[in-house]
Design a protein around this motif. Structure first.
Motif, mmCIF file in Angstrom:
data_model
loop_
_atom_site.group_PDB
_atom_site.id
_atom_site.type_symbol
_atom_site.label_atom_id
_atom_site.label_comp_id
_atom_site.label_asym_id
_atom_site.label_seq_id
_atom_site.Cartn_x
_atom_site.Cartn_y
_atom_site.Cartn_z
ATOM 1 N N LEU A 1 -0.338 1.009 10.896
ATOM 2 C CA LEU A 1 -1.559 1.494 10.238
ATOM 3 C C LEU A 1 -1.178 2.151 8.919
ATOM 4 N N VAL A 2 -2.160 2.224 8.054
ATOM 5 C CA VAL A 2 -1.816 2.685 6.729
ATOM 6 C C VAL A 2 -1.647 4.210 6.649
ATOM 7 N N ALA A 3 -2.406 4.945 7.453
ATOM 8 C CA ALA A 3 -2.355 6.402 7.325
ATOM 9 C C ALA A 3 -0.953 6.963 7.606
ATOM 10 N N MET B 1 0.822 -1.202 0.000
ATOM 11 C CA MET B 1 0.000 0.000 0.000
ATOM 12 C C MET B 1 0.859 1.256 0.000
ATOM 13 N N VAL B 2 1.898 1.228 0.823
ATOM 14 C CA VAL B 2 2.718 2.439 0.964
ATOM 15 C C VAL B 2 3.629 2.614 -0.256
ATOM 16 N N GLY B 3 4.147 1.509 -0.768
ATOM 17 C CA GLY B 3 4.968 1.586 -1.976
ATOM 18 C C GLY B 3 4.200 2.233 -3.116
ATOM 19 N N CYS C 1 8.394 -6.165 -6.748
ATOM 20 C CA CYS C 1 7.175 -6.544 -6.047
ATOM 21 C C CYS C 1 7.232 -8.040 -5.746
ATOM 22 N N GLU C 2 7.200 -8.383 -4.499
ATOM 23 C CA GLU C 2 7.344 -9.785 -4.122
ATOM 24 C C GLU C 2 6.082 -10.594 -4.399
ATOM 25 N N GLU C 3 4.943 -10.003 -4.099
ATOM 26 C CA GLU C 3 3.700 -10.753 -4.244
ATOM 27 C C GLU C 3 3.380 -10.949 -5.729
ATOM 28 N N PRO C 4 2.522 -11.936 -6.027
ATOM 29 C CA PRO C 4 2.245 -12.222 -7.432
ATOM 30 C C PRO C 4 1.300 -11.214 -8.084
ATOM 31 N N TYR D 1 -2.551 -14.248 8.231
ATOM 32 C CA TYR D 1 -3.621 -13.473 7.608
ATOM 33 C C TYR D 1 -3.056 -12.138 7.156
ATOM 34 N N ARG D 2 -2.430 -12.137 6.006
ATOM 35 C CA ARG D 2 -1.768 -10.904 5.590
ATOM 36 C C ARG D 2 -1.977 -10.602 4.110
ATOM 37 N N THR D 3 -1.972 -11.657 3.276
ATOM 38 C CA THR D 3 -2.010 -11.419 1.831
ATOM 39 C C THR D 3 -3.218 -12.100 1.205
ATOM 40 N N GLY E 1 6.610 3.233 5.637
ATOM 41 C CA GLY E 1 5.549 2.265 5.924
ATOM 42 C C GLY E 1 5.859 1.440 7.158
ATOM 43 N N GLU E 2 5.287 0.247 7.169
ATOM 44 C CA GLU E 2 5.361 -0.580 8.370
ATOM 45 C C GLU E 2 6.756 -1.104 8.672
ATOM 46 N N CYS E 3 7.683 -0.990 7.721
ATOM 47 C CA CYS E 3 9.022 -1.517 7.985
ATOM 48 C C CYS E 3 9.896 -0.474 8.686
HETATM 49 C C1 LIG Z 1 -6.372 -7.952 7.453
HETATM 50 C C2 LIG Z 1 -5.758 -6.610 7.656
HETATM 51 C C3 LIG Z 1 -6.544 -5.525 8.031
HETATM 52 C C4 LIG Z 1 -5.995 -4.265 8.225
HETATM 53 N N1 LIG Z 1 -6.823 -3.236 8.596
HETATM 54 C C5 LIG Z 1 -6.281 -2.024 8.762
HETATM 55 C C6 LIG Z 1 -7.135 -0.901 9.098
HETATM 56 O O1 LIG Z 1 -8.347 -1.039 9.258
HETATM 57 N N2 LIG Z 1 -6.561 0.332 9.204
HETATM 58 C C7 LIG Z 1 -5.215 0.512 9.006
HETATM 59 O O2 LIG Z 1 -4.750 1.648 9.075
HETATM 60 N N3 LIG Z 1 -4.404 -0.518 8.696
HETATM 61 C C8 LIG Z 1 -4.900 -1.777 8.579
HETATM 62 N N4 LIG Z 1 -4.062 -2.825 8.257
HETATM 63 C C9 LIG Z 1 -2.634 -2.568 8.130
HETATM 64 C C10 LIG Z 1 -2.281 -2.056 6.729
HETATM 65 O O3 LIG Z 1 -2.667 -2.995 5.765
HETATM 66 C C11 LIG Z 1 -0.814 -1.813 6.653
HETATM 67 O O4 LIG Z 1 -0.499 -0.789 7.577
HETATM 68 C C12 LIG Z 1 -0.333 -1.368 5.269
HETATM 69 O O5 LIG Z 1 -0.605 -2.357 4.326
HETATM 70 C C13 LIG Z 1 1.158 -1.069 5.330
HETATM 71 O O6 LIG Z 1 1.634 -0.804 4.030
HETATM 72 P P1 LIG Z 1 3.120 -1.173 3.638
HETATM 73 O O7 LIG Z 1 3.235 -0.817 2.203
HETATM 74 O O8 LIG Z 1 4.033 -0.619 4.617
HETATM 75 O O9 LIG Z 1 3.171 -2.749 3.780
HETATM 76 P P2 LIG Z 1 2.477 -3.853 2.879
HETATM 77 O O10 LIG Z 1 1.159 -3.400 2.415
HETATM 78 O O11 LIG Z 1 2.546 -5.104 3.669
HETATM 79 O O12 LIG Z 1 3.431 -3.959 1.641
HETATM 80 C C14 LIG Z 1 4.735 -4.440 1.717
HETATM 81 C C15 LIG Z 1 5.011 -5.227 0.461
HETATM 82 O O13 LIG Z 1 6.374 -5.408 0.330
HETATM 83 C C16 LIG Z 1 6.635 -6.712 -0.133
HETATM 84 N N5 LIG Z 1 8.009 -7.069 0.170
HETATM 85 C C17 LIG Z 1 8.564 -7.380 1.364
HETATM 86 N N6 LIG Z 1 9.869 -7.665 1.194
HETATM 87 C C18 LIG Z 1 10.149 -7.510 -0.125
HETATM 88 C C19 LIG Z 1 11.320 -7.661 -0.903
HETATM 89 N N7 LIG Z 1 12.468 -8.022 -0.345
HETATM 90 N N8 LIG Z 1 11.247 -7.416 -2.219
HETATM 91 C C20 LIG Z 1 10.106 -7.047 -2.801
HETATM 92 N N9 LIG Z 1 8.969 -6.894 -2.096
HETATM 93 C C21 LIG Z 1 8.997 -7.125 -0.764
HETATM 94 C C22 LIG Z 1 5.591 -7.539 0.553
HETATM 95 O O14 LIG Z 1 5.372 -8.738 -0.129
HETATM 96 C C23 LIG Z 1 4.394 -6.602 0.480
HETATM 97 O O15 LIG Z 1 3.673 -6.816 -0.704
HETATM 98 C C24 LIG Z 1 -4.598 -4.088 8.050
HETATM 99 C C25 LIG Z 1 -3.806 -5.166 7.664
HETATM 100 C C26 LIG Z 1 -4.352 -6.410 7.467
HETATM 101 C C27 LIG Z 1 -3.478 -7.570 7.086
#
Ligand SMILES: Cc1cc2nc3c(=O)[nH]c(=O)nc-3n(C[C@H](O)[C@H](O)[C@H](O)COP(=O)(O)OP(=O)(O)OC[C@H]3O[C@@H](n4cnc5c(N)ncnc54)[C@H](O)[C@@H]3O)c2cc1C
Ligand code: SRM
Ligand code: SF4
Ligand code: FES
Lengths: 874, 119
Positions: A319-321, A36-38, A63-66, A155-157, A306-308
């Motif tokens: 959280l996503v915001a 989401m953040v990417g 992008c790691e996921e399919p 429960y993530r993807t 993002g979350e990392c």
């Molecule tokens: C079921 C569920 C419900 C949620 N509900 C809420 C909510 O109501 N409100 C809220 O604010 N947040 C919620 N969240 C959390 C929210 O989804 C995350 O905060 C958000 O997705 C974070 O975005 P991100 O891009 O940091 O991480 P992600 O969306 O996890 O994206 C990271 C991506 O990086 C990829 N990746 C990792 N390592 C590598 C690599 N080495 N090379 C290439 N790609 C890689 C991963 O496969 C993944 O696709 C929820 C999460 C889940 C699972």
């Protein structure tokens, strides 16, 4: 949607081969992680003109996921019928438009910071000038014995959900380890999949992070009432597996054990910082890539968002915001501007298993001298707490069971409330409260949409919701701010149906129902626009009001026969002649063939009638037979024969129930699990003749293979081993939409009751010519709201809706049988009032493929060209 | 409960249409339904559409819908806009002013108007 692939693959045209390209002329930005953040980071780059298409940098995304980025926040809606495509966050042409190279299914495996390159699993090496890590989190699985048994999931993807869905088919009981936000969401999903579901939470209450003890108690109560079994204050000690390696149960820290077939671990997430660790970037003690306020890691060429990321305020945000904020910050910094991420508020509003839960600001009252204002009604599952500072400022709060005020309270955090706080938490109807604190009370700088950081002032620059979404992105994240945004929009100028009425169709429905109106003229004179009163109405309001009166006929005391008295003048020509007008002025005839089932005798009658009257016959897309080419004066003669043979009107001409298609189902098909034909016939006979805002279609499939295409229907039914799943809001036509799951595993009686309520609620509230699909998309709260109303009876309407339907069913009479038996009603079926026996000379046919077709030559007079079938003017 | 207030001056006389130099008797006035039309076969094989509005006023225009060529205008719905009566074609819904025959959705197009008399 790209297939999983481990070959590097670019979705954008790019004529450079990454491995061989040693040094790039333009700077290269490599993004690792397309979550989401990417994706938000890419959008922010595009907004700042930093993409190849805009002449900016070269942009590479690993992008790691399919699949490309999707809405993880709404992940669970997959189980409510949203396809992975529906969840996508990437417009189909986004990458191509901006010239971004996206490598799907090819994760980064190593970073060489000295050489500034990233290596992908495929072996491709990408040089970078700027590296952005957006790798998100991974679910934490506690190191209990048996955690890797078959039947254990996280429960993530989307892939996780597909695997859970598949495994659940052979499971009866499931457990979720973790009673936090995601755990409860997963538990709801398991329950939805038909499993008896346990939730095991180590902390003494559910959602320990977001809610306090009182909130946890209210939540527990409601969640137990839904049939979930909750175990708090206990840990999971072991997952036990059978000889085949599949989960059989789990033992808990209190010595008890549970027999379960499937386990979902949802015990929190950990930042994915391995790549960063391996290349020597600083990471926190408890994980997370250390970044400064600009989101830069310990290497200035590398950002983490993002979350990392472990942000400057020492936190990892789940959280996503906040992640979106970091994406914006990093993009701005990469663009050479100034921006800082200093922390974010952890407010959340969720609808967990249908229960509203919200927490915002200092929810736990951690600030010195703060005091709580609490209202709690455990019986009703409502708990509200506001945390007030000593000086009367609102510091935060928790709302469980009723989070109505979240939208206005959150933006008020940090300011002194305009009313006494207790007035805001007391339930309606108790003396003095609650005060409706409208969004009008908010200052312009109040942040209304926390996902996208949009203020009231920015929202109020626009006048419609679509415009707000498009220009500010507000409301396109978690959606919890939509209600307040709606309240900030000026009311639409005039929602009137037409030039004659200032009311919408649903308002007219209420007027007709409550005042028991049976006359269009009466309604026009009493409720029409001033200038339209005393007039004739128009082609829009007449059929609309005619339909509303017909829907309510038994209830308001109007004639059930749509052509009686004044009603006759209201009907469109199709309803007026109980047949469908064709292009040459002839009519088509569609007898009802319930469920598509027909006897040889009836088939023969249709054949004979068609032959004797020279009609063109065709099997329709609705599993019945259409007879074309009848003149007005032939309609009663044809129907006399059909009625005699036991046929009745198929209402192909009406805005009413068309067909309930069926598959052969259990009786004949080797896969069928229920008698889909019988159910289709029962439903078609129950709802036949029901007048509605638009046509209604249905289908019943005997198993999940879905041969009847039920999910393309306004209400579709799919058999399960336990009963029936009911889907609503499907549509074929110009804007196809798959129906959403409303309820599952229903008994026959439950199914019929829910459909009764659903249809009557639709008829009551939809706009003119609005199919259920569009209606469901339009109404406030969408499917959830409709489910609340028709399943949980949140408006207390269900009894009335059922009664209205019972009235309809009891009052149904076949319009054609009534017509041919009444000379007065037959009078209209002449072509010429002054020559009742003369056939219409303009209705003529010519032969084609052993049948007839309209002679259009005849119609194209000298005045205007008519489009012929070939599309050329003649 | 609202009640119907249809103020039709239903005479018992007949409806007549000017055709050439003659008056062609169409039908009894009582056969017309306010808000709807009927088709009339003219001696030369042409067709007219005769309507009665809510106030009991009678109108006649050509029955042929110029947009499709089909003889169907008599089966359209009657309405009024700004106090002027019109009929909407049942095929593609273009509206025609009953007094002038002009199409309200495309002023280039019109249908013939017949003089009628209803006693
Ligand atoms: C079921 C569920 C419900 C949620 N509900 C809420 C909510 O109501 N409100 C809220 O604010 N947040 C919620 N969240 C959390 C929210 O989804 C995350 O905060 C958000 O997705 C974070 O975005 P991100 O891009 O940091 O991480 P992600 O969306 O996890 O994206 C990271 C991506 O990086 C990829 N990746 C990792 N390592 C590598 C690599 N080495 N090379 C290439 N790609 C890689 C991963 O496969 C993944 O696709 C929820 C999460 C889940 C699972
Ligand atoms: C006869 C038939 C085509 C055929 O030869 O198979 C047909 C014929 C017409 N369709 Fe249809 N539709 C027919 C099945 C369908 C289907 C398939 C189905 O029902 O499974 C669909 C897509 C499913 C759906 O509705 O969601 C379909 C989507 C439409 C639409 C688009 C609706 C939408 O929501 O976008 C229209 C236009 C409208 O209703 O506004 C339409 C409108 C029409 C009309 C009524 C157009 C008109 O106003 O004259 C056609 C009438 C012909 C006539 O006079 O009989 N027809 N039409 C089918 C009759 C089925 C029946 O037995 O009743
Ligand atoms: S939906 Fe299932 S039961 Fe019905 S025909 Fe198809 S496979 Fe058979
Ligand atoms: S607050 Fe989440 S979309 Fe606005």
């Amino acid at each position: 949607m790209p297939e999983p692939t481990f070959e590097p693959r670019t979705t954008a045209a790019s004529n450079t081969t990454p491995n061989t390209q040693a040094q790039t002329a333009v700077p290269t930005i490599v993004v690792v992680g397309h979550g989401m953040v990417g994706q938000r980071f890419l959008e922010s780059l595009a907004e700042r003109g930093l993409t190849p298409a805009a002449g900016g940098a070269r942009v590479v995304v690993l992008c790691e996921e399919p699949r490309p980025a999707y809405d993880r926040v709404r992940l669970t809606s997959y189980f409510a019928g949203q396809s992975p495509e529906d969840l996508s966050l990437v417009e189909p042409d986004f990458m191509a438009r901006h010239g971004i190279e996206l490598y799907v299914g090819d994760p980064a495996t190593a970073v060489d910071r000295a050489g500034r390159t990233v290596t992908a699993r495929s072996g491709a090496v990408f040089p970078y000038d700027t590296l952005v890590l957006a790798t998100g989190s991974y679910p934490f699985v506690p190191p209990v014995p048996g955690k890797d048994a078959r039947g254990c999931f996280v429960y993530r993807t989307i892939e996780d959900l597909l695997a859970i869905e598949e495994y659940a088919k052979g499971a009866a009981t499931g457990a979720v380890v973790g009673g936090g936000l995601l755990g409860l969401e997963a538990a709801g999903a398991l329950k939805g999949l038909g499993l008896a579901t346990h939730v095991v939470e180590f902390a003494p209450r559910l959602m320990p992070v977001q809610v306090d003890e009182g909130g946890g108690a209210a939540l527990l109560r409601t969640i137990q009432d839904m049939g979930l079994t909750v175990h708090t204050g206990v840990g999971t000690q072991e997952v036990t597996a059978g000889e085949d390696g599949a989960v059989t149960g789990m033992s808990l820290s209190d010595g008890s054990s549970l027999a379960v077939d499937l386990v979902v671990f949802s015990a929190g997430v950990r930042p994915r910082d391995q790549l960063a660790r391996e290349c020597g970037l600083a990471v926190g003690e408890r994980g997370g890539i250390v970044v400064d306020e600009e989101c830069r890691t310990s290497d200035p060429a590398v950002f983490a968002i993002g979350e990392c990321a472990l942000t400057a305020d020492g936190r990892v945000y789940g959280l996503v915001a906040p992640g979106y904020d970091m994406a914006r910050t990093a993009a701005e910094v990469v663009a050479g501007g100034r921006a800082a991420f200093t922390g974010a508020d952890l407010s959340t509003k969720l609808k967990l298993l249908g229960v509203d839960v919200a927490s915002f600001g200092d929810a736990h009252g951690a600030a010195e001298g703060s005091l709580d204002v609490v209202y709690s009604d455990a019986r009703a599952g409502v708990y509200k707490k506001l945390v007030m500072g000593p000086d009367g400022t609102l510091l935060g709060g928790v709302l469980v069971g009723d989070a109505e005020q979240y939208g206005t309270l959150r933006p008020l955090t940090g300011s002194v409330l305009p009313v006494a706080p207790e007035q805001l938490v007391l339930p309606a109807g108790s003396g003095g409260g609650p005060v409706a604190l409208g969004p009008g009370a908010l200052p312009d700088e109040a942040v209304i949409c926390s996902c996208h950081n949009v203020t009231k002032g920015a929202i109020c620059e626009h006048t419609t919701l679509p415009e707000v979404k498009k220009c500010t992105k507000a409301g396109t994240g978690c959606g919890s701010c939509l209600k307040v945004i709606g309240q900030l929009m000026p009311p639409p100028e005039d929602s009137g149906l037409c030039g004659c009425f200032p009311y919408s169709r649903s308002e007219l429905y209420e007027i007709v129902r409550t005042l028991e109106v049976t006359s269009f003229a009466g309604l026009l004179d009493s409720h029409g626009r001033e200038e339209a009163r005393g007039g004739d109405g128009c082609e829009v309001c007449k059929p609309t009001v005619g339909s509303v009166i017909a829907s309510l006929a038994p209830t308001v005391g109007a004639s059930g026969y749509v052509l009686d008295g004044e009603q006759a003048a209201l009907q469109d020509t199709n309803d007026h002649f109980l047949a469908n007008l064709q292009r040459n002025g002839s009519y088509s005839i569609v007898p009802r063939i319930p469920g598509g089932e027909i006897t040889p005798e009836k088939l023969i009658v249709i054949g004979e009638v068609a032959r004797d009257f020279g009609l063109y016959t065709k099997i329709t897309g609705g599993q019945r037979i259409d007879l074309f080419g009848a003149r007005v004066d032939q309609l009663p003669l044809i129907w006399a024969r059909l009625v005699d043979a036991g046929f009745e009107s198929g209402h192909a001409y009406g805005k009413s129930l068309r067909t309930v298609k069926s598959c052969v189902g259990q009786t004949w098909c080797r896969y069928g699990v229920q008698d889909s034909v019988r159910m289709a016939i029962d439903l078609e006979l129950r709802y036949r003749g029901l007048r509605s805002p638009h046509k209604l279609k249905s289908a019943v499939s005997g198993c999940a293979r879905e041969c009847a295409e039920a999910r393309g229907k306004d209400f579709g039914i799919i058999a399960t081993a336990q009963g029936w799943n009911l889907y609503v809001g499907g549509n074929g036509g110009a804007t196809p939409r798959h129906a959403d799951l409303l309820a599952q595993d229903l008994s026959d009686a439950e199914l019929v009751r829910l459909i009764d309520r659903f249809l009557m609620f639709y008829i009551r509230t939809a706009d003119r010519l609005e199919r259920t699909s569009a209606w469901l998309e339009r109404i406030d709260g969408g499917l959830d709201h409709v489910r609340d109303v028709v399943v949980h009876d949140s408006l207390g309407l269900c009894e009335e809706l059922e009664r209205l339907m019972a009235d309809h069913v009891a009052g149904y009479r076949d319009e054609w049988a009534e017509t041919i038996n009444d000379p007065e009603r037959l009078r209209r079926f002449v072509t010429f009032v002054n020559a009742p026996d003369a056939p219409d000379p303009s209705v003529r046919f010519i032969p084609e493929r052993d049948q007839i077709k309209p002679d259009l030559e005849l119609l194209s007079g000298p005045v205007l060209a008519v489009r012929t079938l070939e599309g050329t003017a003649s | 409960m609202a009640t119907a207030t249809i103020t039709t001056a239903r005479g018992t006389g007949s409806v007549r249409l000017a055709h050439g130099t003659d008056w062609l008797t169409v039908c009894e006035r009582g056969l017309l339904t306010p808000g709807r039309g009927v088709a009339v076969l003219l001696p030369d094989g042409d067709q007219a559409a005769v309507f009665m509005d809510r106030a009991g006023q009678v109108y006649a225009i050509g029955n042929r819908d110029p947009f499709t060529g089909a003889y169907v205008l008599s089966r359209g719905l009657l309405g009024s806009a700004g106090g002027r009566p019109f009929v909407a074609s049942p095929l593609l819904k273009q509206r025609f002013d009953l007094a002038t025959g002009v199409c309200l959705d495309d002023e280039e197009v019109s249908v013939p108007v017949f003089t009628v008399r209803a006693d």
